[in-house]
Design an enzyme around this catalytic site. Structure first.
Site, mmCIF file in Angstrom:
data_model
loop_
_atom_site.group_PDB
_atom_site.id
_atom_site.type_symbol
_atom_site.label_atom_id
_atom_site.label_comp_id
_atom_site.label_asym_id
_atom_site.label_seq_id
_atom_site.Cartn_x
_atom_site.Cartn_y
_atom_site.Cartn_z
ATOM 1 N N HIS A 39 0.814 -1.218 0.000
ATOM 2 C CA HIS A 39 0.000 0.000 0.000
ATOM 3 C C HIS A 39 0.848 1.270 0.000
ATOM 4 O O HIS A 39 1.907 1.341 0.611
ATOM 5 C CB HIS A 39 -0.925 0.006 1.214
ATOM 6 C CG HIS A 39 -0.209 -0.086 2.521
ATOM 7 N ND1 HIS A 39 0.272 1.010 3.206
ATOM 8 C CD2 HIS A 39 0.123 -1.163 3.276
ATOM 9 C CE1 HIS A 39 0.844 0.625 4.324
ATOM 10 N NE2 HIS A 39 0.782 -0.696 4.401
ATOM 11 N N ASP A 40 0.360 2.249 -0.742
ATOM 12 C CA ASP A 40 0.923 3.604 -0.757
ATOM 13 C C ASP A 40 2.311 3.685 -1.377
ATOM 14 O O ASP A 40 3.015 4.690 -1.196
ATOM 15 C CB ASP A 40 0.950 4.214 0.654
ATOM 16 C CG ASP A 40 -0.417 4.206 1.316
ATOM 17 O OD1 ASP A 40 -1.321 4.874 0.780
ATOM 18 O OD2 ASP A 40 -0.603 3.518 2.339
ATOM 19 N N GLY A 43 5.086 -1.061 2.761
ATOM 20 C CA GLY A 43 4.258 0.107 2.523
ATOM 21 C C GLY A 43 5.039 1.401 2.439
ATOM 22 O O GLY A 43 6.109 1.550 3.028
#
Length: 261
Positions: free
Chosen positions: A123-124, A141
């Site tokens: 994520h991200d 992440g």
């Protein structure tokens, strides 16, 4: 009636936006909020969940899981998305997760990347263009990867780290700090810098003068024995004649995590 190029066993949500000449393989799932650009092919047994936007002429091979929820205990179902550019190759069993509300809300992959089997983009993460992630390479992440980076097999990058343009991370190296542009990292417990990515730079058309300036900067940063502030002063002097060294120095100055040294 199944649209041409979409296998009858595939499940495509009615809200998904599917471009012209897109192919979707057997038993693949295309969820709500997904947009797939023209000429992209989705192999068999893939899942593409939304909100996700995939550009043109990508090739996503079987069993990839794209756009799933972030593997973050703090995620509470807030709006987040995944954006993938054009002409990427995403191989078997690759996983790419959407962003989180606390991390900017988006995971972004650029264009012309090769993301090989079992690689993971968490994520991200923000990934540039023309990168190669070899088998089982993993980004935690909030990792940022600039253009023309190569991650070799089983390489792993700690959360919030940044990898500068044209860097090379060797097989099995674990990165827990920022890697400046052009630097080559080798396995030794956690990865440690081991010179610059000379061969990669040569293949991309860097001439001898550019490479020599980058080598001087590397020696100042990693071989001179200078403390980081002293090394940055030396880099500033070299940067007067080199856009590449200026980019290295700007990368270092912008870092929030410790520099990999």
């Amino acid at each position: 009636m199944t649209a041409p190029g979409i296998h009858p066993s595939a499940s495509v949500d009615p809200s998904a936006r599917i471009g012209a000449s897109v192919s979707i393989g057997a038993f693949s799932l295309i969820g709500a909020g997904v947009e797939i650009g023209e000429g992209t092919s989705i192999g068999p047994h893939c899942s593409v969940l939304g909100p996700t936007r995939i550009g043109r002429d990508n090739r996503i091979v079987g069993h990839a899981a794209i756009g799933g929820e972030p593997q973050d205990k703090k995620f509470a179902g807030e709006d987040s998305r995944l954006e993938i550019g054009d002409r990427n190759v995403i191989r078997e069993f690759v996983t790419i997760n959407r962003g989180t509300g606390g991390g900017g809300g988006v995971t972004r992959i650029g264009s012309d990347n090769w993301i090989l089997a079992y690689a993971h983009v968490a994520h991200d993460c923000i990934v540039g263009n023309h990168c190669v992630f070899s088998n089982n390479a993993t980004l935690a992440g909030h990792v940022s990867v600039d253009d023309h980076v190569i991650l070799s097999g089983f390489a792993g990058v700690h959360q919030f780290c940044r990898i500068g343009a044209h860097a090379f991370v060797g097989m099995g190296a674990f990165v827990n700090g920022d890697v400046p542009p052009f630097v080559m990292v080798a396995q030794e417990g956690y990865g440690r810098p081991r010179g610059i990515n000379s061969e990669g730079l040569r293949r991309r058309g860097f001439d001898a003068a550019r490479v020599a300036a980058i080598k001087r900067a590397y020696r100042a940063l990693y071989m001179s024995g200078a403390k980081l502030d002293e090394a940055k002063t030396q880099l500033a002097e070299i940067a007067g004649d080199s856009d590449d060294v200026r980019a290295m120095l700007a990368f270092i100055e912008a870092g929030e995590r410790p520099l990999l040294r």
